[in-house]
Structures are given as structure tokens and as C-alpha cells.
Design a protein around this motif. Structure first.
Motif, PDB file in Angstrom:
ATOM      1  N   LYS A  86     -28.931  14.349  18.059  1.00 48.82           N
ATOM      2  CA  LYS A  86     -27.710  13.647  18.443  1.00 48.82           C
ATOM      3  C   LYS A  86     -26.612  13.803  17.381  1.00 48.82           C
ATOM      4  CE  LYS A  86     -29.574  11.882  22.167  1.00 48.82           C
ATOM      5  NZ  LYS A  86     -29.802  10.432  22.309  1.00 48.82           N
ATOM      6  N   PHE A  87     -25.380  13.918  17.873  1.00 49.96           N
ATOM      7  CA  PHE A  87     -24.236  13.921  16.965  1.00 49.96           C
ATOM      8  C   PHE A  87     -24.025  12.511  16.415  1.00 49.96           C
ATOM      9  CE2 PHE A  87     -23.013  17.744  19.491  1.00 49.96           C
ATOM     10  CZ  PHE A  87     -22.918  18.630  18.430  1.00 49.96           C
ATOM     11  N   GLU A 123     -26.023  14.618  22.815  1.00 46.29           N
ATOM     12  CA  GLU A 123     -27.091  15.522  22.407  1.00 46.29           C
ATOM     13  C   GLU A 123     -26.494  16.893  22.092  1.00 46.29           C
ATOM     14  OE1 GLU A 123     -31.560  16.909  23.847  1.00 46.29           O
ATOM     15  OE2 GLU A 123     -30.075  16.308  25.369  1.00 46.29           O
ATOM     16  N   VAL A 124     -26.976  17.499  21.034  1.00 47.42           N
ATOM     17  CA  VAL A 124     -26.546  18.856  20.676  1.00 47.42           C
ATOM     18  C   VAL A 124     -27.116  19.836  21.701  1.00 47.42           C
ATOM     19  CG1 VAL A 124     -26.597  20.651  18.919  1.00 47.42           C
ATOM     20  CG2 VAL A 124     -26.496  18.242  18.226  1.00 47.42           C
ATOM     21  N   THR A 125     -26.238  20.671  22.265  1.00 46.95           N
ATOM     22  CA  THR A 125     -26.662  21.643  23.277  1.00 46.95           C
ATOM     23  C   THR A 125     -26.193  23.038  22.909  1.00 46.95           C
ATOM     24  OG1 THR A 125     -24.662  21.459  24.638  1.00 46.95           O
ATOM     25  CG2 THR A 125     -26.431  19.841  25.039  1.00 46.95           C
ATOM     26  N   ALA A 126     -26.631  24.005  23.693  1.00 44.15           N
ATOM     27  CA  ALA A 126     -26.240  25.401  23.480  1.00 44.15           C
ATOM     28  C   ALA A 126     -24.722  25.570  23.572  1.00 44.15           C
ATOM     29  CB  ALA A 126     -26.944  26.294  24.501  1.00 44.15           C
ATOM     30  N   GLU A 127     -24.089  24.748  24.392  1.00 47.23           N
ATOM     31  CA  GLU A 127     -22.630  24.817  24.527  1.00 47.23           C
ATOM     32  C   GLU A 127     -21.941  24.528  23.201  1.00 47.23           C
ATOM     33  OE1 GLU A 127     -19.010  22.642  27.052  1.00 47.23           O
ATOM     34  OE2 GLU A 127     -21.121  22.255  27.565  1.00 47.23           O
ATOM     35  N   ASP A 128     -22.466  23.567  22.429  1.00 45.98           N
ATOM     36  CA  ASP A 128     -21.888  23.241  21.123  1.00 45.98           C
ATOM     37  C   ASP A 128     -22.069  24.380  20.126  1.00 45.98           C
ATOM     38  OD1 ASP A 128     -21.122  20.385  21.661  1.00 45.98           O
ATOM     39  OD2 ASP A 128     -23.278  20.193  21.984  1.00 45.98           O
ATOM     40  N   ILE A 157     -22.932  23.530  13.195  1.00 50.21           N
ATOM     41  CA  ILE A 157     -22.716  23.124  14.575  1.00 50.21           C
ATOM     42  C   ILE A 157     -21.840  21.874  14.632  1.00 50.21           C
ATOM     43  CG2 ILE A 157     -23.815  22.671  16.785  1.00 50.21           C
ATOM     44  CD1 ILE A 157     -24.545  25.362  15.362  1.00 50.21           C
ATOM     45  N   VAL A 158     -20.759  21.937  15.414  1.00 51.58           N
ATOM     46  CA  VAL A 158     -19.859  20.802  15.589  1.00 51.58           C
ATOM     47  C   VAL A 158     -19.943  20.288  17.025  1.00 51.58           C
ATOM     48  CG1 VAL A 158     -18.276  21.649  13.824  1.00 51.58           C
ATOM     49  CG2 VAL A 158     -17.877  22.251  16.217  1.00 51.58           C
ATOM     50  N   ASP A 159     -19.541  19.047  17.200  1.00 50.66           N
ATOM     51  CA  ASP A 159     -19.469  18.418  18.525  1.00 50.66           C
ATOM     52  C   ASP A 159     -18.267  19.019  19.252  1.00 50.66           C
ATOM     53  OD1 ASP A 159     -18.988  16.709  20.695  1.00 50.66           O
ATOM     54  OD2 ASP A 159     -19.781  14.966  19.635  1.00 50.66           O
ATOM     55  N   SER A 160     -18.515  19.944  20.162  1.00 52.01           N
ATOM     56  CA  SER A 160     -17.435  20.683  20.819  1.00 52.01           C
ATOM     57  C   SER A 160     -16.488  19.765  21.590  1.00 52.01           C
ATOM     58  CB  SER A 160     -18.018  21.734  21.763  1.00 52.01           C
ATOM     59  OG  SER A 160     -18.831  21.134  22.760  1.00 52.01           O
ATOM     60  N   LYS A 161     -17.022  18.737  22.224  1.00 52.94           N
ATOM     61  CA  LYS A 161     -16.187  17.828  23.009  1.00 52.94           C
ATOM     62  C   LYS A 161     -15.233  17.051  22.099  1.00 52.94           C
ATOM     63  CE  LYS A 161     -18.125  18.472  27.161  1.00 52.94           C
ATOM     64  NZ  LYS A 161     -19.001  19.611  26.801  1.00 52.94           N
ATOM     65  N   GLU A 162     -15.770  16.542  20.996  1.00 56.27           N
ATOM     66  CA  GLU A 162     -14.941  15.727  20.110  1.00 56.27           C
ATOM     67  C   GLU A 162     -13.877  16.573  19.410  1.00 56.27           C
ATOM     68  OE1 GLU A 162     -15.564  11.696  17.622  1.00 56.27           O
ATOM     69  OE2 GLU A 162     -17.263  13.056  17.790  1.00 56.27           O
ATOM     70  N   ASP A 212     -16.772  12.666  10.766  1.00 49.96           N
ATOM     71  CA  ASP A 212     -17.260  14.033  10.939  1.00 49.96           C
ATOM     72  C   ASP A 212     -17.684  14.257  12.375  1.00 49.96           C
ATOM     73  OD1 ASP A 212     -20.403  13.923  11.255  1.00 49.96           O
ATOM     74  OD2 ASP A 212     -19.889  12.426   9.743  1.00 49.96           O
ATOM     75  N   VAL A 213     -18.037  15.496  12.694  1.00 54.58           N
ATOM     76  CA  VAL A 213     -18.500  15.845  14.043  1.00 54.58           C
ATOM     77  C   VAL A 213     -19.827  16.593  13.945  1.00 54.58           C
ATOM     78  CG1 VAL A 213     -16.264  15.819  15.190  1.00 54.58           C
ATOM     79  CG2 VAL A 213     -16.991  17.887  13.972  1.00 54.58           C
ATOM     80  N   GLY A 214     -20.669  16.161  12.986  1.00 53.61           N
ATOM     81  CA  GLY A 214     -21.934  16.838  12.753  1.00 53.61           C
ATOM     82  C   GLY A 214     -23.123  16.034  13.215  1.00 53.61           C
ATOM     83  N   SER A 215     -24.310  16.537  12.875  1.00 60.07           N
ATOM     84  CA  SER A 215     -25.569  15.894  13.265  1.00 60.07           C
ATOM     85  C   SER A 215     -26.568  15.887  12.119  1.00 60.07           C
ATOM     86  CB  SER A 215     -26.179  16.629  14.464  1.00 60.07           C
ATOM     87  OG  SER A 215     -26.439  17.995  14.142  1.00 60.07           O
ATOM     88  N   GLY A 216     -26.093  16.162  10.899  1.00 67.23           N
ATOM     89  CA  GLY A 216     -26.983  16.326   9.756  1.00 67.23           C
ATOM     90  C   GLY A 216     -27.499  15.032   9.168  1.00 67.23           C
TER      91      GLY A 216
END
Length: 622
Positions: free
Chosen positions: A171-172, A178-183, A239-244, A272-276
Motif C-alpha cells: 500500500k502507498f 495498492e501498488v499495481t503494475a500501472e504505477d 515507484i510512485v503513486d501514479s494517481k496522486e 510523499d507518494v511512496g510505499s517504503g
């Protein structure tokens, strides 16, 4: 009556009045009748008074209220103020518990956009806040690729299509998506279209037309040509949250239909727009960046990993020493002078970490500037450099044994001895076309104003050069001036000293960064080779990078290292070792304790550290 006597009399009267009031208040507060006093309420002069020693008050003092057994007065010049019941004693405030937070210093605060950050502080920030497809870890004496957001991957036979299978349920931080291939595909596109930060690694290789989503957890990245080191490069796909990101794009901007790609908003540091493992909690420009632990991270934290990390920018030795001695700074920057580390090492509970980056200190020679356009003059400078003394004045280095650091995969040693030898230097100069008129050419070497003690390097070379008739001048310049001058072949100094660190562990990583023509105009290269030599070097480098078989690739890398050496492009002064002081008594830092070998900025993986607050409290209590 004199003024001083009047004041003294008034002071005594005031004290007596205070005592009377205190007695009255005390009597009112009693809940039972006062016992019969053993002495009269208004006594006469005590039976056997002791005469005050050298009194300054009148000889007939005002009789005190309700005396018990008379006490022997001391000299009443400065009477002791009695405890005033109307002012209650302030209770001791309990010491607040120590916060689970470490403070870490760098040369500057990081850029907060993961696709813009590139220096040490920026790399450390994004490495802890953003997840990548794969990662690099030091295992079994070498660095290996390990799964991260991608649990597995595969590559086509022609090496042009890489397929990655993502971990589910990641999760971001802020959106909770949820992190997906699109992101992932969006992140790759963003890095290639705005090639700042680490995006330069992907630009020569990634074909966006062949990069696409297969399903929610599967994606493919297409390449323009085979790349044998692509998994190393994939460790930099943050990887960034593409939507945000798309919700915060501002127009107009420099990236076509993507306007500013959300860069402006990200750099402002709202969140931030990460998931780390850590997330951005606060950004105060010019002051600090605060990170907080992501308790929902999919990975594993050390048992006592810090809850917070405060990032500051302190390079001055004096405040560093002060803050570390007060336990208000936990890890120092690597940019302190050697003397500062010696002083820090004397403080109880502090040790000096030796961090073996893939780095080297080069004296890069501009081959377009006379007399350095002559290979014999460049080779003479090889022999004029006192390598042993350099290691003494710049102790954060060890002996260089090749054109790349000796800890890199595929390293090959120098094909011939490199030594300080005045006689050999003179022999080379006699072979040059400038022999007999060397006094007409002054060679300049940079001393970066922000690097304490670097002038000693230039002076060391100048002293030896003087013995063979070469004139070398040390020129002090601010860092930003150096950066600007190195964008053109005619404006840098003849010799630019520079620490360069490679982005991945294979030798070709350093060779590409240093001598491929794509680095011309950056701080990574000052040689400015011209065609046909420039094209020949590029061809050899690209051939190595395109070789998919590792054994064959490493063989080519060794041959290429010997070829680079034969050009005498730089003085290979020493392999770089980063020194950082840290609070070893209460901070368990694996990179420092196990002997870190790796890329710049990745030594501070906060989620692997253990912070023992009881031990910190012990030091603070001493």
C-alpha cells in the motif's frame, strides 16, 4: 542619618514585617488551637543575648515575633531570607522519556521528488521512503540483486523484454491504494521523460513503446537494445503513486502534455507518494526533513528500528562536535576534515564508520588544453603524484590499484606499476612536443572551496612538478562555479579533482559514468576526448553493456580497463572510503559494524538499525 543607614533600617523593618505576616498566616491555617507558647508573645530583651558581630543595623533591633530559644545571629550585613510560606516549593519535573528518533546529517537537505534526487542525501531519502522493483544487497562478499516489489522476473532470449511479477498487498503511504503494475509503468515513463536524478540510467535503454501493463500485478519493460546490467538499473526504478502524482500536475510545464509531471508539488514537501519503510512527516526548508516509520510496510523492521528520523544539513566541524557530544546528532556527514573525525573518535560512545563505496578520487585531466593534450605530459603527471603522502593527508582513501575501485565486480589491476618517480616523469616530459618550452604553460588545478583541506592535494602535485619545470597553480573555486565551468571544454581548469561513485557494483558502471561521451559536460568527466577517440571509447563501452553473459562481459570489462589506463586520462589517486562518526554505544548500525560495501547513500537503511534508548539515557546521565 546617612542614606545607607536609612536603607539598612528600612530593610530590617521590611524583613520583620514579612515575618509577622508569615506568622499570622501560619496561625490562620492551623486547624487546632495553637499550643501555649513557652515564651511570652512580646518578650523583653532575651536574658542572655549574644551580641551580633560587627552589626550594621541599629544597636536596639526590633524584637522578633514569637521567638523560641534565641539563636546566635551571624553578621547581619546580608541577612538570610527566611523561607516564605506563601511561595510553595516547585515540584521536580520528571524527565520526559527519550523519543525513538535518530538525527542524521548530510551536506544538504534532499530533493523530495524521487525522480529528481541524485546526490547522497537525496539517494538516502528515496531509498528509505520509496520502494523499487528490485534491490541490491551485500551478501557473501559481493553485491547481489534481491527481489523487492517484484517477487520474480524473466527476460526474453533476445534480451529486449523484461517481465516483472509484483508483490500483492503493498500500500502507498497516504492514499492507501495498492501498488499495481500501472504505477510501475507510470514511474518508468516519468523517469524516462523527465531524465533528471537517476533517470539518466534508463534513458539509453528503455523503449516506452514496448513498456506496458500485462495485468494488475504483471508488467513488461521493453528495451531498445540488450542490456546485461539492466537488473542493476531496475534497482533505481522508484515507484510512485501514479494517481496522486497526476492529481497534482501543474500546467504549463517543461514535459509536454505532462506539464510539470507533479514535480513542483513533490518538491514542496507536502507528503510523499511512496510505499517504503519510512514516510515524509515534515519538511521545513533550510532546517530539516522528518521521516516517520511506516507501520504498514510489507517488509521487516529491526526490533528497535527508530520511529522517526530527522535529516539535517551540517558540515561544519564545530557544531558537529558539539551536537554529537550532547547526543543530539547520531550520524555525521562524510564531508568533515580528517581532524574532526579524530576529535569525534575521542568522545565516549562514538566510533568512526568506514564505508566502502564504489568510489574513487580522480584528478581528471582536460585533454584539449595544452600541454595536457600530449599523452607524455599526462603520463608524467602520473609519476609526479606522491600517492603515499596523499593517503596521509587524505586518510579517507586507500591505495588505488586500478582505474576503478578494487571492490567492484570485474576489477582488474593496473597493467603496469603506478608510482611516485621524479626521474620517470622527466623521461616522459622529454618525449613530449612541449619539451623545452614547458615554462610557457601554466597548469591549473581546482580546490573546491567547500572541501576543507583539498588544497593540499594540488599543492602536493605542484611541489613535485616544480622539480621538473612544470608550473601548477591551485585555484580555489566555489562548487557551483566548478559545476558550471565543467559544462564546456574550454572553461574548466586543466585538472579537476573529483570524488566519483558508481551506481552499481560492476566495473563497467564506473567506466560508463567516467568515460562515455554522454558524461561530457557533467562533473563526472573532464577529459573531453575528441573523435575519433571519443567514438572508439563509446563503442567499446556499449559493447560491454550489451553483453548478456556475465562471464563474457567481465572479461571484456578487464580488457577495457587496461585500454582506459593506456590513455592516461586521470591520476587515480585513491579508492574512496567514507568516514562517518556515529553513536555506536546506543545505535546499532549494520553498515558500520559489518563493513559496508555498496552505492552512495544506501549505507543508511534506517529500517535495519536498532536504537537502544536505555543506553542513550545512560550516556546522558553521566
Amino acid at each position: 542619618m546617612s542614606l545607607s543607614k536609612a536603607i539598612s533600617k528600612a530593610a530590617v523593618i521590611a524583613i520583620v514585617v514579612i515575618i509577622i505576616i508569615a506568622g499570622v498566616v501560619a496561625g490562620i491555617l492551623l486547624t487546632r488551637p495553637a499550643p501555649t507558647p513557652t515564651t511570652p508573645t512580646t518578650p523583653t530583651t532575651p536574658t542572655t543575648p549574644t551580641t551580633p558581630t560587627t552589626p550594621t543595623t541599629p544597636t536596639t533591633p526590633t524584637t522578633p515575633t514569637t521567638p523560641t530559644t534565641p539563636t546566635t545571629p551571624t553578621t547581619p550585613t546580608t541577612p538570610t531570607t527566611p523561607t516564605t510560606p506563601t511561595t510553595p516549593t516547585t515540584p521536580t519535573t520528571p524527565t520526559p522519556p527519550l523519543e525513538s528518533m535518530i538525527v542524521v546529517s548530510f551536506a544538504n537537505l534532499p530533493y523530495l521528488d524521487p525522480h529528481v534526487a541524485h546526490d547522497e542525501s537525496g539517494r538516502a531519502y528515496i531509498h528509505n521512503v520509496y520502494d523499487t522493483l528490485v534491490s541490491m544487497e551485500y551478501k557473501e562478499g559481493t553485491v547481489k540483486i534481491v527481489p523487492w516489489l517484484a517477487e520474480k522476473w524473466e527476460v526474453s532470449e533476445d534480451g529486449l523484454i523484461w517481465t516483472f511479477y509484483l508483490r500483492k498487498g503493498v500500500k502507498f503511504h497516504h492514499s492507501g491504494r495498492e501498488v499495481t503494475a500501472e504505477d510501475v509503468v507510470f514511474s518508468v515513463m516519468r523517469m524516462v521523460l523527465m531524465p533528471e536524478g537517476m533517470g539518466y540510467l534508463l534513458v539509453p535503454w528503455v523503449d516506452l513503446n514496448k513498456t506496458k501493463v500485462i495485468d494488475k500485478y504483471t508488467l513488461q519493460i521493453g528495451l531498445k537494445k540488450p542490456c546485461g546490467v539492466f537488473l542493476y538499473l531496475a534497482s533505481y526504478i522508484y515507484i510512485v503513486d501514479s494517481k496522486e502524482v497526476q492529481e497534482h500536475i501543474k500546467c504549463p510545464g517543461p514535459y509536454g502534455k505532462w506539464c510539470d509531471f507533479g514535480k513542483g508539488w513533490l518538491m514542496e514537501g507536502h507528503w510523499d507518494v511512496g510505499s517504503g519503510p519510512y514516510m515524509l512527516a515534515e519538511y521545513v526548508p533550510g532546517s530539516h526533513v522528518l521521516l516517520a516509520k511506516n507501520k504498514d510496510w510489507w517488509g521487516e523492521f529491526a526490533p528497535h528500528a527508530p520511529e522517526k528520523v530527522r535529516i539535517v544539513a551540517i558540515v561544519d566541524p564545530t557544531p558537529t562536535l558539539t551536537l554529537m557530544s550532547k547526543r543530539e546528532l547520531d550520524i555525521s556527514t562524510i564531508w568533515l576534515p580528517p581532524e574532526a573525525y579524530e576529535e569525534l573518535d575521542k568522545i565516549e560512545g562514538i566510533d568512526i564508520a568506514h564505508l566502502h563505496y564504489y568510489g574513487m578520487y580522480f584528478l581528471m585531466m582536460n585533454t584539449r588544453k595544452p600541454p595536457l593534450d600530449d599523452i607524455h605530459v599526462r603520463k608524467a603527471l602520473f609519476y609526479l603524484f606522491d600517492y603515499k603522502t596523499f593517503l596521509e593527508i587524505m586518510p579517507q582513501h586507500k591505495e588505488a590499484k586500478g582505474v576503478v575501485p578494487s571492490n567492484m565486480i570485474g576489477f582488474c589491476p593496473f597493467p603496469e606499476p603506478v608510482e611516485f618517480n621524479i626521474d620517470k616523469a622527466l623521461e616522459e616530459l622529454k618525449k613530449s612536443k612541449y619539451w623545452g618550452e614547458l615554462d610557457k604553460y601554466e597548469i591549473t588545478i581546482t580546490w573546491r572551496a567547500e572541501v576543507p583541506g583539498e588544497d593540499r592535494v594540488g599543492l602536493l602535485l605542484a611541489s613535485a612538478a616544480e622539480q621538473v619545470g612544470l608550473k601548477i597553480k591551485v585555484v580555489k573555486l566555489p562548487w557551483l562555479t566548478v559545476v558550471e565551468r565543467m559544462t564546456h571544454p574550454d572553461t574548466p581548469n586543466h585538472i579537476e579533482p573529483m570524488w566519483i561513485t558508481a551506481d552499481y557494483p560492476e566495473a563497467i558502471g564506473m567506466i560508463y559514468l567516467r568515460w562515455h561521451s554522454s558524461s561530457q559536460g557533467t562533473v563526472n568527466q573532464n577529459e573531453w576526448f575528441e573523435d575519433p577517440l571519443k567514438s572508439e571509447i563509446d563503442k567499446k563501452i556499449e559493447d560491454v553493456l550489451s553483453t548478456m553473459d556475465m562471464e563474457e562481459r567481465l572479461k571484456k570489462e578487464c580488457e577495457l580497463q587496461h585500454y582506459i589506463f593506456s590513455l592516461y586520462p586521470s591520476v587515480f589517486a585513491g579508492d574512496f572510503i567514507g568516514f562517518k562518526a556515529y553513536q555506536s554505544y546506543y545505535l546499532e548500525w549494520p553498515a558500520a559494524e559489518k563493513g559496508f560495501v555498496g552505492v552512495f547513500g544506501w549505507d543508511v537503511e534506517y529500517w535495519k538499525m536498532n536504537l537502544y534508548l536505555d543506553k542513550k539515557a545512560e550516556l546522558l546521565g553521566k
